[in-house]
Design an enzyme around this catalytic site. Sequence first.
Site, PDB file in Angstrom:
ATOM      1  CG  LEU A  12      84.855  45.704  -2.050  1.00 45.66           C
ATOM      2  CD1 LEU A  12      86.364  45.519  -1.891  1.00 45.66           C
ATOM      3  CD2 LEU A  12      84.562  47.045  -2.734  1.00 45.66           C
ATOM      4  CB  THR A  14      77.418  43.390  -8.726  1.00 39.88           C
ATOM      5  OG1 THR A  14      77.524  41.973  -8.869  1.00 39.88           O
ATOM      6  CG2 THR A  14      77.210  44.011 -10.078  1.00 39.88           C
ATOM      7  CB  VAL A 134      63.554  51.752  -2.897  1.00 39.22           C
ATOM      8  CG1 VAL A 134      62.146  51.627  -3.474  1.00 39.22           C
ATOM      9  CG2 VAL A 134      63.524  51.606  -1.385  1.00 39.22           C
ATOM     10  CE  LYS A 207      63.995  45.969  -4.136  1.00 41.00           C
ATOM     11  NZ  LYS A 207      64.041  45.279  -5.447  1.00 41.00           N
TER      12      LYS A 207
END
Lengths: 428, 428
Positions: A12, A14, A134, A207
Amino acid sequence: MTDPLRLGIAGLGTVGTGVVRIVRQKANLLAARAGRPVQIVAVSARSRDKDRGVSLSDYAWEDDPVALARRDDVDVFVELMGGHEGAAKDATEAAIAAGKDVVTANKALLAHHGHALALAAEDAGRVIRFEAAVAGGIPVVKALTEGLAGNDVTRVMGVMNGTCNYILTRMQSAGLPYAEVFEEANQLGFLEADPTLDVGGIDAGHKLALLAAIAFGVQVDFDAVELEGIEKVTIDDIRQAADMGFRIKLLGVSQMTGRGLEQRMSPCLVPADSPLGQLEGGTNMCVLEGDQVEQIVLRGPGAGMGPTASAVMGDVMDIARGVRIPVFGQPAAGLERATPARAVTPAPYYLRLGLEDKPGALAKVAAVLGEAGVSIDRMRQYGHEDISAPVLIVTHKVTRSALDAALKAMASLDVMAAEPVALRIERV
Amino acid sequence: MTDPLRLGIAGLGTVGTGVVRIVRQKANLLAARAGRPVQIVAVSARSRDKDRGVSLSDYAWEDDPVALARRDDVDVFVELMGGHEGAAKDATEAAIAAGKDVVTANKALLAHHGHALALAAEDAGRVIRFEAAVAGGIPVVKALTEGLAGNDVTRVMGVMNGTCNYILTRMQSAGLPYAEVFEEANQLGFLEADPTLDVGGIDAGHKLALLAAIAFGVQVDFDAVELEGIEKVTIDDIRQAADMGFRIKLLGVSQMTGRGLEQRMSPCLVPADSPLGQLEGGTNMCVLEGDQVEQIVLRGPGAGMGPTASAVMGDVMDIARGVRIPVFGQPAAGLERATPARAVTPAPYYLRLGLEDKPGALAKVAAVLGEAGVSIDRMRQYGHEDISAPVLIVTHKVTRSALDAALKAMASLDVMAAEPVALRIERV
C-alpha cells in the site's frame, strides 16, 4: 459472470493506495464497464497504522502477504510490493498455487522469474498481467501482446526510465554536469534507494526484457540484456550531440537477428527531431515496429500514483471482463530461450577519446580505427590549447564487434588519457 | 478452445487483401498466439477475377456478402467493404442475426449505425470490433476501451485523417496554396472518391464520434459532431500560425462538460513543439486524457494495407483468444444519448479578417469585438499598401458563443471584404 471480482492487494505504497482510491471512487463506472462489481476484500502492507489518506476499514487486514494471497475470498492477487526476491516472490507463488490470478507492477520479479512464474500460472490455468511493470501508464504491454498480434515484430525500443530522461534533459537544458543533476534528482526524490537501478539502466533493462519476450516469443531473459548506464555521459557529450542534431537518451532496443536476440539498454544518440529525441523530462516512450504496422509510438507518464494505478486497473478490468491471454502472449511452455546476440546490426557510433597531448597521438588512434575497419565520418577537436580536450568522432556504420576491437587496440596505445566513450547512433 | 476460428471476409480491396496475406503467411504464429488456428473459409468481393497477388482458391466464393455473412462455416464476419448504407450494412446486420461476431474497418457504418448494431449484437451475445476504423494501425480503440478502463476519461483528441495532415504540412513545407496541394494529393491518389469526406472533416469526424462514445460512455452520435473542413485554411494562416509558434492541424476534440458533450473536428492551432504540432505528413496521432493516467499519446500510420490489416488482425486475434467486451466498452442497452454541446470551454482563437480599405474599418471591428466581450491578445496587419491584406488577431480566452456573436455582428458592418476565419487555439 456477474459475481464480484474480489481483489487482495499486497503493498500500500503510492501505487497500492492509488488502486484503492480508484476502486472506492469509481465503483459504478467499473461495474458498468466490467459487467460485474470490482471489490477489494483484503489488503496487506508493512505498516497497518500509516495514514494513507484512504479508509481501509472495509477490508480484511493481513500482516503476511502470503496469507493474503491464499485467502479463499480473493480472486485476484494484486502484487504491489516490489523486489524480485522475498515476500513479493513468495506471495506471488502462493497466489498461483492457490489458484488466483495475479496482477503485478513488479518488473524486477518478472524480469528475473517471469518464465517460471508464467509456467506455474498457466499450469494452474491462471493469468499474470503486468501492464504497470512497463512504462507506467502507457498501455504498451497490451498494445504489443494484443493490438499487434497480427505482426511479426521487428524491433521494440523504449525510453522507460523517467529519472534518467529527466537527468539527461536537465543536463542539456540547464547546462549542468551529471553529478550536479544527479544530486538534484536525489533531492527531488526521483531516485530509487539504490540509484544504480535507475542510472545503471537496470530498471529500464527489466522492462525491455519483458517487452522483448512478448515481441519475439521467447523466454524472458534479463541476464542477456546488455546494460550500460548514463553515468559516463558528460555535458560535453550532450552538447556535441546537440550540435550534430542529436539527443542522448537511455534507450532500450531489442530486435531478433540472424545471430540471435539483441537486447540493449544504453545511452544512444537519436535524431533531435524524432519523437524519441523530442521526449523531455520524466515522460516515457515506447516504439513498436512490426512487419505490418510499420511503427507505433506510445508516449505517456512512466510513473506516479495515477498513471501506475491506471495500468494496474486496466489489468484488473481485463480479468473482470474475462480476458485470459498467456502471460507473454503465447503459452510459456512453448517459449524457447533465445540465443543472446550483442549488437550485430551495424550502426554509426559517437566516440569521445581523451588523448595525451603528444605528437602523433591522433594519427595512432586513426590508424587503429582504420585497421579495425572503422571508418570516420566526422571528427572534431575543440580547444587545442587544453590538453584534456577530447577528440570527438562519428563513425560510419560499423558492427559493435569491429568497434570493440578498435577500442581494445586503443587501450594499449600510450596516448590515451581517458577511457574512450562509445555511444551508438540509433536509427529511429 | 482449440477449434479453428473461421473467417468470412467481405471486401478484397487493399485492406482485405492485406488480411488474406497475413492469415496465409503467419498461420503458425497466429495459432501459437491464439491457441487455435485462424482460417479463412470464404470471401466475397465485387470482382472475382481481379488479380490481387494472392491466391483465393482455398476459399469459398460468395458473390453476395449477405450470403457470406450467413454461412454456417463462418464464425467471424470481417467487413471491409466500406460505405454506411447498402451492402456493408445489410451484410453486417445479417451476420449479427446469424450469430456471427463482426470485425469491421467501416467507420462510416459505425458512426451512423453503431448504436443500433451494438444493441443487436449484444442482444445476440455477439461482439463487433472496429480497431481498424479509427486511426489505422494505432491500437487506440483498445487503449481507450481496455487499457484506460480504470479512468474517467477527461478528453480525447486526434489528428486522424492523414490526407488532411499531408495537405496542411505540405502547404507549410513547400509554401504552396491549398488548391495546388489539394490537386497534388489528388494526383497521388490520397483523396477519397468524394474528397469532402477527407477535407471536409467527415472521415475524421466519424472516428472522433466512435472514440467519444467509448470515452464518455454514451451512444455514438456522429450527427452531433461539429464539422469544419480545411478548405478555408490559407497558406497565410499557416505562415502566421508558424510565426506565432503554432501549427494548424485538423484536430478532433471531445470532452464532457457541464453543458453536454463537445465533439469538434476542425482546423485548430496547436503549439509547434507539442507532439501534435510535430506530426507531419500522413501519420495519425491520438491523445487520450484520463483522471488517472494524465495523458497518453499514440502515433502511427493512419492508413495503408499493412497497418490497417494489422488492426483488423488484432481484433480477429482477440476474438480467437476469447476476448468478449461490449462494442463501446459498456453494454449498449445502458448507454444514453449525450446532450450535444458546442465548444463551451473557453479558448483563445486566431482570427483572419479581410477588411475594406476604409478609414475607421479596424476601429469598427475592434468595437464589435469589445462589445461581445472578446478581448484582443495580439493583432497584426501586413502590407498596408495592399487593401486585401487581412488583419490577424489572436484573442484572449473566449467562449465560442461570445466569438460567434462578435462574428455575426461583424457581418453587418460595411467594412468586411471577406468572410472572417476563426480557428481555435487548442491547449494540448
